[in-house]
Design a protein around this motif. Structure first.
Motif, short mmCIF file in Angstrom:
data_model
loop_
_atom_site.label_atom_id
_atom_site.label_comp_id
_atom_site.label_asym_id
_atom_site.label_seq_id
_atom_site.Cartn_x
_atom_site.Cartn_y
_atom_site.Cartn_z
N PRO A 4 -76.89 -12.32 -29.42
CA PRO A 4 -76.67 -11.50 -27.89
C PRO A 4 -75.30 -12.40 -27.45
N GLN A 177 -77.57 -15.24 -18.27
CA GLN A 177 -77.78 -13.79 -17.83
C GLN A 177 -76.79 -12.99 -18.47
N PRO A 178 -77.26 -11.85 -18.78
CA PRO A 178 -76.36 -10.95 -19.61
C PRO A 178 -75.09 -10.72 -18.72
N ASP A 236 -74.79 -11.18 -23.93
CA ASP A 236 -75.38 -9.82 -23.65
C ASP A 236 -77.05 -10.14 -23.73
N GLU A 237 -77.63 -9.07 -23.81
CA GLU A 237 -78.98 -8.90 -23.72
C GLU A 237 -79.60 -9.21 -25.29
N GLU A 239 -81.88 -8.58 -28.22
CA GLU A 239 -82.69 -7.74 -28.75
C GLU A 239 -83.93 -8.27 -29.90
#
Length: 240
Positions: A4, A177-178, A236-237, A239
Motif C-alpha cells: 500500500p 491516510q491514502p 495508497d489503499e 488491498e
C-alpha cells in the motif's frame, strides 16, 4: 498482496564534497525507510551512515507499531555503541551519523530521528515538518558535534548516533491516510531548498521517483554544497 505504498530514493555526493557520507535505505518489505548523514571526516562518516542503514536493513518487523519502534531503537542503540567503540579504536573524537526513519504500520506511520536529517509529511496539499532539528541555537548550515552547555556554538549538532554514551531518539506518530506523502532528507536538501519550495515540488510530482529526482536535481543546480539525499514515500489503499 500489492503493497500500500510506493517509494523511491536517491543520494548524491554533491558538487563540493569528495566523499558521499550519506546513506539511504528503502526496505519496502517491512515498510521501513531511512536517511543517514555521517559525521567524522576521512570517510568515517560514510562508515557510520552505512552501518546505520545496513543494520536497520536487517530488521524484520513483528507485532504492532510500538514493537516496530522498539526494534528500531534497539538496533540504533547497538549501532551507537559500535560507533563509539570504533572511534576509540581509531583514536578520534567521534564517528557518528544522524538518522531519520519512517516506519509504516496498518493504521499509523511513525517518524523517528536523531540529528538534523528531516522528515516531512505532505497531506491535504500542505507540507509539515515532522522532525525538529537537534541543533543548538539558530545555527548556520555547518553541521558539527557539540555539547549543549554554556558557550556552545550555534549550529552545533546536539544529538546523533554515536555521539554520546546514551542515544535518545524522538518520535512522531500520525494516522495513515491514502494519498499522504512523506519526504526524508539529509540537510543537503534543506540547505538549498526552503520548505515552501519542497512543498511546491510535492504538489508538482505525485510519483516518488520524479519527486526525489526533482529535489536532488534542484539542490545540485544551486551549488550542491553538501551530500544530497532524499527518500519519498506515497501511501495508497490497502488491498485485503
Amino acid at each position: 498482496m500489492t503493497r500500500p505504498y510506493l517509494s523511491a530514493g536517491r543520494t548524491e555526493t554533491g558538487r563540493v564534497r569528495r566523499v558521499n557520507e550519506d546513506a539511504i535505505l528503502l526496505a519496502d518489505g517491512p515498510g521501513l525507510w531511512v536517511v543517514a548523514d555521517g559525521l567524522g571526516g576521512h570517510t568515517a562518516g560514510a562508515f557510520a551512515s552505512e552501518m546505520v542503514t545496513r543494520r536497520l536493513g536487517t530488521l524484520r518487523f513483528r507485532g504492532d507499531l510500538a514493537g516496530q519502534i522498539e526494534a528500531v531503537e534497539d538496533e540504533m542503540t547497538t549501532v551507537n555503541h559500535l560507533l563509539r567503540d570504533a572511534a576509540r579504536e581509531r583514536r578520534v573524537d567521534v564517528i557518528a551519523s544522524t538518522v531519520v526513519v519512517l516506519v509504516h504500520a496498518r493504521e499509523m506511520v511513525a517518524c523517528g530521528w536523531a540529528g538534523d536529517s528531516r522528515g516531512y509529511c505532505f497531506d491535504d496539499d500542505r507540507l509539515r515538518q515532522l522532525t525538529r532539528d537537534h541543533v543548538h541555537g539558530a545555527g548556520d548550515d555547518v553541521t558539527r558535534i557539540g555539547n549543549t552547555g554554556a558557550g556552545t556554538m550555534a549550529g552545533a549538532l546536539t544529538r546523533a548516533v554515536g555521539a554520546d554514551e546514551e542515544l535518545h531518539m524522538d518520535w512522531v506518530i500520525t494516522r495513515r491516510q491514502p494519498g499522504m506523502g512523506f519526504v526524508l532528507c539529509s540537510d543537503g536538501i534543506n540547505k538549498e531548498l526552503t520548505d515552501s519550495e519542497i512543498e511546491a515540488e510535492c504538489r508538482r510530482h505525485k510519483a516518488p521517483s520524479s519527486l526525489v529526482d526533482s529535489l536532488v536535481d534542484c539542490a545540485l543546480s544551486r551549488g550542491g554544497r553538501d551530500n544530497i539525499s532524499a527518500v519519498a514515500v506515497w501511501l495508497d489503499e490497502f488491498e485485503d
